[in-house]
Design a protein around this motif. Structure first.
Motif, PDB file in Angstrom:
ATOM      1  N   VAL A   8      30.415  38.976  19.074  1.00 44.25           N
ATOM      2  CA  VAL A   8      29.137  39.748  19.132  1.00 44.25           C
ATOM      3  C   VAL A   8      28.373  39.433  17.957  1.00 44.25           C
ATOM      4  O   VAL A   8      28.917  38.945  16.772  1.00 44.25           O
ATOM      5  N   GLY A  10      24.378  40.280  16.148  1.00 43.91           N
ATOM      6  CA  GLY A  10      22.942  40.722  16.459  1.00 43.91           C
ATOM      7  C   GLY A  10      22.844  42.146  16.602  1.00 43.91           C
ATOM      8  O   GLY A  10      23.939  42.962  16.539  1.00 43.91           O
ATOM      9  N   THR A  11      21.760  43.011  17.054  1.00 42.60           N
ATOM     10  CA  THR A  11      21.520  44.223  17.415  1.00 42.60           C
ATOM     11  C   THR A  11      20.578  44.371  18.703  1.00 42.60           C
ATOM     12  O   THR A  11      19.985  43.742  18.854  1.00 42.60           O
ATOM     13  N   PHE A  12      20.406  45.710  19.084  1.00 39.75           N
ATOM     14  CA  PHE A  12      19.535  46.039  19.908  1.00 39.75           C
ATOM     15  C   PHE A  12      18.038  46.531  19.245  1.00 39.75           C
ATOM     16  O   PHE A  12      17.182  46.749  20.274  1.00 39.75           O
ATOM     17  N   GLU A  13      18.135  46.490  17.861  1.00 42.38           N
ATOM     18  CA  GLU A  13      16.696  46.773  17.413  1.00 42.38           C
ATOM     19  C   GLU A  13      15.530  45.856  17.895  1.00 42.38           C
ATOM     20  O   GLU A  13      15.707  44.717  18.264  1.00 42.38           O
ATOM     21  N   PHE A  18      20.641  40.796  21.071  1.00 44.21           N
ATOM     22  CA  PHE A  18      22.190  41.138  21.034  1.00 44.21           C
ATOM     23  C   PHE A  18      22.977  40.089  22.046  1.00 44.21           C
ATOM     24  O   PHE A  18      22.674  39.831  23.091  1.00 44.21           O
ATOM     25  N   GLU A  20      26.654  38.696  23.267  1.00 38.73           N
ATOM     26  CA  GLU A  20      27.935  38.955  23.524  1.00 38.73           C
ATOM     27  C   GLU A  20      28.663  37.812  24.169  1.00 38.73           C
ATOM     28  O   GLU A  20      28.093  37.312  24.919  1.00 38.73           O
ATOM     29  N   GLU A  22      32.769  36.727  25.699  1.00 40.88           N
ATOM     30  CA  GLU A  22      34.061  36.698  25.923  1.00 40.88           C
ATOM     31  C   GLU A  22      34.649  35.279  26.686  1.00 40.88           C
ATOM     32  O   GLU A  22      33.856  34.793  27.219  1.00 40.88           O
ATOM     33  N   THR A  32      18.846  39.459  29.734  1.00 43.62           N
ATOM     34  CA  THR A  32      17.973  40.426  29.925  1.00 43.62           C
ATOM     35  C   THR A  32      16.983  40.512  28.975  1.00 43.62           C
ATOM     36  O   THR A  32      17.418  40.211  27.643  1.00 43.62           O
ATOM     37  N   SER A  34      13.656  42.802  27.086  1.00 44.33           N
ATOM     38  CA  SER A  34      12.823  44.150  27.108  1.00 44.33           C
ATOM     39  C   SER A  34      11.250  43.617  27.463  1.00 44.33           C
ATOM     40  O   SER A  34      10.465  44.350  28.350  1.00 44.33           O
ATOM     41  N   ARG A  61      26.507  36.927  27.413  1.00 45.30           N
ATOM     42  CA  ARG A  61      25.614  38.118  27.795  1.00 45.30           C
ATOM     43  C   ARG A  61      24.469  38.169  26.783  1.00 45.30           C
ATOM     44  O   ARG A  61      24.932  38.675  25.592  1.00 45.30           O
ATOM     45  N   THR A  63      21.140  40.385  25.415  1.00 45.81           N
ATOM     46  CA  THR A  63      19.973  41.255  25.588  1.00 45.81           C
ATOM     47  C   THR A  63      19.094  41.198  24.436  1.00 45.81           C
ATOM     48  O   THR A  63      19.343  41.319  23.277  1.00 45.81           O
ATOM     49  N   SER A  65      15.432  42.173  22.489  1.00 49.27           N
ATOM     50  CA  SER A  65      14.290  43.082  22.466  1.00 49.27           C
ATOM     51  C   SER A  65      13.206  42.403  21.673  1.00 49.27           C
ATOM     52  O   SER A  65      12.741  43.086  20.771  1.00 49.27           O
TER      53      SER A  65
END
Lengths: 94, 335
Positions: A8, A10-13, A18, A20, A22, A32, A34, A61, A63, A65
């Protein structure tokens, strides 16, 4: 570069990304954001970076922000390095 | 605004009182199964936010009123998710109020249940549910009456066998699900084996391994904890909604068979919620518990008397279970 462990970065800040990943033999990517109007732009940017790094596997994956392009690049590269168990990028190729 | 974040063990005395107060101030209840907290302190070292991790569930998410909207939730959720990942818990879920759903959606969670209820279940790996649906639909049998039964079978008694036989007689096919969560004294693999052994004489049934979305700690945590009635009611509704929306359609379930429950209030309540929520798509058939010489058979009676009243226990169990218990657990049961 081949992904052989999960990682992983990053962060969701706010203004961050973020990432990820596998290990898996095939390549898949879900993004995705925001800021929904920029979701496609984020996905294009992520794909470009992964192509540059010659990454052809892993379940990715992302995410978002509201990250800027340079942040997106930094987070994706870091996750890729960690997933590939490498410590440095080959800058000549970038 | 400088905020410091840290991960602490839930039983660290240093923070416990402050955490409990913060949780209570946000109208939530401290839950004792939490293992880790991510906590946020301001510059004056006052606790302003926390979120807990219990197994694969994030819970007790609270932020001091004056600090809401300052991005604390995003930082805390990042920390607690990284903490969960380090424990190799990748698939996480959270129960939250409908007005907080959008926060978690922007952090990679997907809502599985209706937003009209006061608690909504979100998960970060919705593709696992999709994979489960694909796997289940391979077992689909076409028929007019297709039944589903969920059981703990801890251990498998004559009562369980009776319930399955009643369903098998009345229906074209019966899908039996064995609750997956580990239980005392019999493990999941023991319980699954006892159900399989006890159903060998029936031709129209499939015994399924339970999963994370049917009476599991993920969809129905209060079933495994002693929770207040309200929480229990919400979780039972969420479990039923998942069954109706995602599980039943894959197998074409038309009937759900349940045993009447004289003792356990949680199961009684669950039965009532099913009768209220499953129809009209699925009819609920309640079978009165099998009674032997006036006493209704229950697995808890068996568990409580396994060591002393061996003849009583043996009278409540089918031969297949007796053999299993003698062979694998060395109980001296006498028929």
């Amino acid at each position: 570069m081949k992904i052989h462990q999960s990682a992983v970065a990053g962060t969701f800040e706010s203004s961050d990304l973020f990432v990820e990943v596998e290990p898996q033999p095939q390549f898949s990517l879900s993004v995705t954001s925001s800021a929904t109007q920029f979701r496609d732009a984020v996905e294009t940017q992520v794909r470009n970076i992964l192509t540059k790094l010659h990454i052809e596997n892993g379940q990715w994956r992302v995410t978002d922000s509201g990250a800027l392009d340079c942040i997106i690049a930094a987070r994706v590269e870091t996750a890729a390095l960690r997933g590939a168990e490498l410590s440095a990028l080959n800058w000549e190729e970038m | 605004m400088q905020i410091q974040y840290s991960i602490v063990s839930a039983n660290s005395m240093l923070y416990q009182t402050a955490i409990e107060q913060l949780i209570a101030s946000q109208g939530l209840r401290y839950e004792s199964d939490i293992e880790y907290f991510c906590i946020a302190h301001n510059q004056q070292q006052v606790l302003v936010g926390c979120v807990g991790l219990a197994g694969h569930i994030l819970k007790c998410f609270a932020i001091e009123n004056n600090y809401q909207g300052a991005g604390i939730s995003r930082a805390m959720v990042t920390e607690i998710i990284l903490c969960a990942y380090q424990l190799h818990r990748k698939s996480l879920s959270i129960f939250t109020a409908p007005d907080k759903v959008s926060i978690f959606q922007s952090m990679g969670f997907t809502a599985l249940t209706s937003l009209t209820r006061s608690s909504v279940l979100l998960v970060n790996r919705p593709e696992q549910l999709l994979a489960l649906q694909h796997q289940l639909s391979r077992h689909k049998i076409i028929g007019k009456r297709i039944a589903a039964i969920e059981m703990n079978a801890n251990p498998f008694t004559k009562g369980h066998a009776y319930l399955i036989e009643q369903a098998a007689q009345a229906c074209d096919w019966v899908h039996v699900f064995v609750v997956r969560e580990e239980n005392k004294p019999f493990s999941f693999s023991d319980r699954l084996a006892m159900v399989r052994n006890g159903c060998q004489h029936l031709r129209n049934i499939t015994v399924h391994e339970g999963n994370d979305y049917m009476i599991s700690k993920r969809t129905f945590p209060s079933y495994f904890l002693k929770e207040s009635h309200l929480v229990n009611q919400l979780h039972a509704e969420i479990d039923c909604e998942i069954f109706v929306r995602y599980i039943a359609p894959c197998l074409g379930i038309t009937h759900r068979y349940i045993g009447s429950e004289p003792n356990c209030p949680i199961t009684q309540n669950y039965n009532q919620v099913m009768m209220a929520m499953l129809p009209p798509q699925i009819s609920v058939v309640e079978i009165k518990r099998l009674a032997l010489s006036g006493i209704s058979i229950s697995a808890s009676t068996v568990r409580n008397n396994l060591l002393n009243a061996t003849t009583l226990v043996a009278s409540l169990l089918p031969i297949s279970t007796i053999n299993y218990l003698i062979e694998h657990h060395g109980y001296a049961l006498q028929i």
